[in-house]
Design a protein around this motif. Structure first.
Motif, PDB file in Angstrom:
ATOM      1  N   TYR A  44       0.946  -1.150  -0.061  1.00  0.00           N
ATOM      2  CA  TYR A  44      -0.117  -0.004   0.089  1.00  0.00           C
ATOM      3  C   TYR A  44       0.884   1.087  -0.022  1.00  0.00           C
ATOM      4  O   TYR A  44       1.858   1.218   0.581  1.00  0.00           O
ATOM      5  CB  TYR A  44      -0.904   0.026   1.312  1.00  0.00           C
ATOM      6  N   GLY A  77      -5.642   8.256   3.049  1.00  0.00           N
ATOM      7  CA  GLY A  77      -5.567   7.014   3.843  1.00  0.00           C
ATOM      8  C   GLY A  77      -4.564   6.272   2.903  1.00  0.00           C
ATOM      9  O   GLY A  77      -4.374   6.593   1.645  1.00  0.00           O
ATOM     10  N   PRO A  78      -4.169   4.806   3.027  1.00  0.00           N
ATOM     11  CA  PRO A  78      -3.391   3.933   2.370  1.00  0.00           C
ATOM     12  C   PRO A  78      -4.063   3.674   1.132  1.00  0.00           C
ATOM     13  O   PRO A  78      -5.411   3.439   1.262  1.00  0.00           O
ATOM     14  CB  PRO A  78      -2.915   2.830   3.227  1.00  0.00           C
ATOM     15  N   THR A  79      -3.445   3.593  -0.124  1.00  0.00           N
ATOM     16  CA  THR A  79      -4.085   3.054  -1.161  1.00  0.00           C
ATOM     17  C   THR A  79      -3.304   1.792  -1.594  1.00  0.00           C
ATOM     18  O   THR A  79      -2.356   1.510  -1.556  1.00  0.00           O
ATOM     19  CB  THR A  79      -4.236   4.096  -2.490  1.00  0.00           C
ATOM     20  N   PHE A  80      -4.130   0.713  -2.095  1.00  0.00           N
ATOM     21  CA  PHE A  80      -3.645  -0.652  -2.708  1.00  0.00           C
ATOM     22  C   PHE A  80      -2.762  -0.166  -3.882  1.00  0.00           C
ATOM     23  O   PHE A  80      -2.924   0.516  -4.811  1.00  0.00           O
ATOM     24  CB  PHE A  80      -4.858  -1.405  -3.229  1.00  0.00           C
ATOM     25  N   TYR A  94      -9.752 -11.225   5.905  1.00  0.00           N
ATOM     26  CA  TYR A  94      -9.879  -9.814   6.123  1.00  0.00           C
ATOM     27  C   TYR A  94      -8.747  -9.176   6.805  1.00  0.00           C
ATOM     28  O   TYR A  94      -8.620  -7.904   7.008  1.00  0.00           O
ATOM     29  CB  TYR A  94     -11.218  -9.569   6.981  1.00  0.00           C
ATOM     30  N   LYS A  95      -8.058 -10.069   7.585  1.00  0.00           N
ATOM     31  CA  LYS A  95      -7.199  -9.571   8.691  1.00  0.00           C
ATOM     32  C   LYS A  95      -5.715  -9.328   7.741  1.00  0.00           C
ATOM     33  O   LYS A  95      -4.954 -10.392   7.565  1.00  0.00           O
ATOM     34  CB  LYS A  95      -7.103 -10.702   9.632  1.00  0.00           C
ATOM     35  N   TYR A  96      -5.322  -8.050   7.494  1.00  0.00           N
ATOM     36  CA  TYR A  96      -3.913  -7.793   6.842  1.00  0.00           C
ATOM     37  C   TYR A  96      -3.126  -7.554   8.179  1.00  0.00           C
ATOM     38  O   TYR A  96      -3.298  -6.876   8.918  1.00  0.00           O
ATOM     39  CB  TYR A  96      -3.989  -6.929   5.973  1.00  0.00           C
ATOM     40  N   ILE A  97      -1.851  -8.155   8.137  1.00  0.00           N
ATOM     41  CA  ILE A  97      -0.723  -7.461   9.147  1.00  0.00           C
ATOM     42  C   ILE A  97       0.180  -6.612   8.475  1.00  0.00           C
ATOM     43  O   ILE A  97       0.723  -6.993   7.317  1.00  0.00           O
ATOM     44  CB  ILE A  97       0.023  -8.724   9.683  1.00  0.00           C
ATOM     45  N   PHE A  98       0.279  -5.445   8.895  1.00  0.00           N
ATOM     46  CA  PHE A  98       0.853  -4.547   8.227  1.00  0.00           C
ATOM     47  C   PHE A  98       2.458  -4.233   8.899  1.00  0.00           C
ATOM     48  O   PHE A  98       2.418  -4.418  10.246  1.00  0.00           O
ATOM     49  CB  PHE A  98       0.177  -3.127   8.086  1.00  0.00           C
ATOM     50  N   TYR A 130     -13.430  -2.014   8.339  1.00  0.00           N
ATOM     51  CA  TYR A 130     -12.540  -2.302   9.316  1.00  0.00           C
ATOM     52  C   TYR A 130     -12.195  -1.267   9.862  1.00  0.00           C
ATOM     53  O   TYR A 130     -11.979  -0.087   9.363  1.00  0.00           O
ATOM     54  CB  TYR A 130     -11.241  -2.982   8.361  1.00  0.00           C
ATOM     55  N   TYR A 170      -8.581   0.163  11.990  1.00  0.00           N
ATOM     56  CA  TYR A 170      -7.293  -0.030  12.161  1.00  0.00           C
ATOM     57  C   TYR A 170      -6.895   1.287  12.880  1.00  0.00           C
ATOM     58  O   TYR A 170      -7.313   2.304  12.787  1.00  0.00           O
ATOM     59  CB  TYR A 170      -6.147  -0.017  10.734  1.00  0.00           C
ATOM     60  N   PHE A 182      -4.615  -3.835  13.519  1.00  0.00           N
ATOM     61  CA  PHE A 182      -5.790  -3.952  13.233  1.00  0.00           C
ATOM     62  C   PHE A 182      -6.718  -3.945  14.655  1.00  0.00           C
ATOM     63  O   PHE A 182      -6.341  -4.431  15.582  1.00  0.00           O
ATOM     64  CB  PHE A 182      -6.122  -5.678  12.609  1.00  0.00           C
ATOM     65  N   TYR A 219     -13.383  -6.046  12.698  1.00  0.00           N
ATOM     66  CA  TYR A 219     -13.993  -6.104  11.752  1.00  0.00           C
ATOM     67  C   TYR A 219     -15.426  -6.299  11.590  1.00  0.00           C
ATOM     68  O   TYR A 219     -15.806  -6.968  12.426  1.00  0.00           O
ATOM     69  CB  TYR A 219     -13.083  -7.409  11.014  1.00  0.00           C
ATOM     70  N   LEU A 256      -7.797   4.513  11.515  1.00  0.00           N
ATOM     71  CA  LEU A 256      -8.096   4.614  10.034  1.00  0.00           C
ATOM     72  C   LEU A 256      -9.284   3.392   9.794  1.00  0.00           C
ATOM     73  O   LEU A 256      -9.384   2.517  10.511  1.00  0.00           O
ATOM     74  CB  LEU A 256      -7.043   4.039   9.183  1.00  0.00           C
ATOM     75  N   LYS A 297      -9.025  -3.679   0.190  1.00  0.00           N
ATOM     76  CA  LYS A 297      -9.620  -2.568   1.265  1.00  0.00           C
ATOM     77  C   LYS A 297      -9.428  -1.117   0.731  1.00  0.00           C
ATOM     78  O   LYS A 297      -8.260  -0.790   0.138  1.00  0.00           O
ATOM     79  CB  LYS A 297      -9.095  -3.084   2.389  1.00  0.00           C
ATOM     80  N   PHE A 328      -9.061   2.575   2.075  1.00  0.00           N
ATOM     81  CA  PHE A 328      -9.023   3.197   3.325  1.00  0.00           C
ATOM     82  C   PHE A 328      -9.444   4.710   3.283  1.00  0.00           C
ATOM     83  O   PHE A 328      -9.585   5.318   2.265  1.00  0.00           O
ATOM     84  CB  PHE A 328      -7.717   3.288   3.908  1.00  0.00           C
TER      85      PHE A 328
END
Lengths: 113, 111
Positions: free
Chosen positions: A36, A43-46, A99-103, B33, B35, B45, B48, B91, B100, B102
């Motif tokens: 991202y 916000g972050p964008t993909f 759904y759960k991304y770890i950043f 979500y 964050y 996170f 959700y 966020l 996603k 954001f």
């Protein structure tokens, strides 16, 4: 315990050269990875993603490489442009549909004109 | 088209006060979500939603944090008795498929 690590908080690159952003992960169950991009006050964008069945995915100037044995991925931007200056976050998940991304903590890229 | 919006964009509050942060997802996005990004940290996170229910609240740091979503749309994150360590950018993101989208975030500062 940081499962996704971006060890370089910042990077400066000359316009036109290659930018290489690195990301390491510890969880061997991760099989889907994303990058991202975040500009200030947005916000972050993909940007780009890769599944663990591949070792490379390319989209225009952006290429992501995955080395599963080393638990390492990298984002290559070539040629780098001043508009690429942003914070880049690496993210990982255990399946592509989860759904759960770890950043990671992000790397601030500055492309110098 | 309209993206994810969040309000307020900035919030300064005194320690011990309650705050509410709002998220308006992209219309039609079923998943939502929350964050947060604390200084020098990655995106952490929190919770959700799928529709109005929250299958995973495991990221909420303490029972001072709660969130709800109504009508499958707007969501509110509430922090009670705020502490200084709650200072962060919160966020919100929404999605229909896997990617996603954001919002710009709410910067919360607890003094």
């Amino acid at each position: 315990d940081q499962q996704v690590k971006q060890n370089s908080p910042s990077l400066s690159v000359q316009e036109g050269r290659i930018s290489i952003l690195n990301c390491d992960y510890t969880n061997s169950m991760f099989d889907y990875f994303l990058w991202y991009k975040k500009y200030p006050a947005e916000g972050p964008t993909f940007l780009i993603s890769i599944s663990s069945i591949k070792d490379k995915n390319e989209d225009g100037r952006f290429t992501v490489f995955l080395n599963k044995s080393a638990k390492h991925l990298s984002l290559h931007i070539v040629p780098s442009q001043p508009g690429d200056s942003a914070v880049y976050f690496c993210a990982a998940s255990e399946t592509s549909g989860t759904y759960k991304y770890i950043f990671g903590t992000g790397t601030r890229l500055k492309v110098l004109a | 088209g309209a993206g994810v919006s969040q309000s307020p964009s900035n919030k300064v509050t005194e320690k011990g006060k309650d705050v509410e942060l709002r998220c308006d997802p992209i219309s039609g996005h079923t998943a939502l979500y929350w964050y947060r990004q604390s200084l020098g940290q990655g995106l952490e996170f929190l919770i959700y939603f799928q529709g109005n229910s929250a299958p995973d609240k495991s990221g909420l740091p303490s029972d001072r944090f709660s969130a709800e979503r109504t009508g499958g749309s707007v969501s509110t994150l509430t922090i009670q008795r705020t502490q200084q360590e709650d200072s962060a950018v919160y966020l919100c993101a929404s999605s229909l498929t896997q990617h996603k989208y954001f919002g710009p975030g709410t910067r919360l500062t607890v003094t």
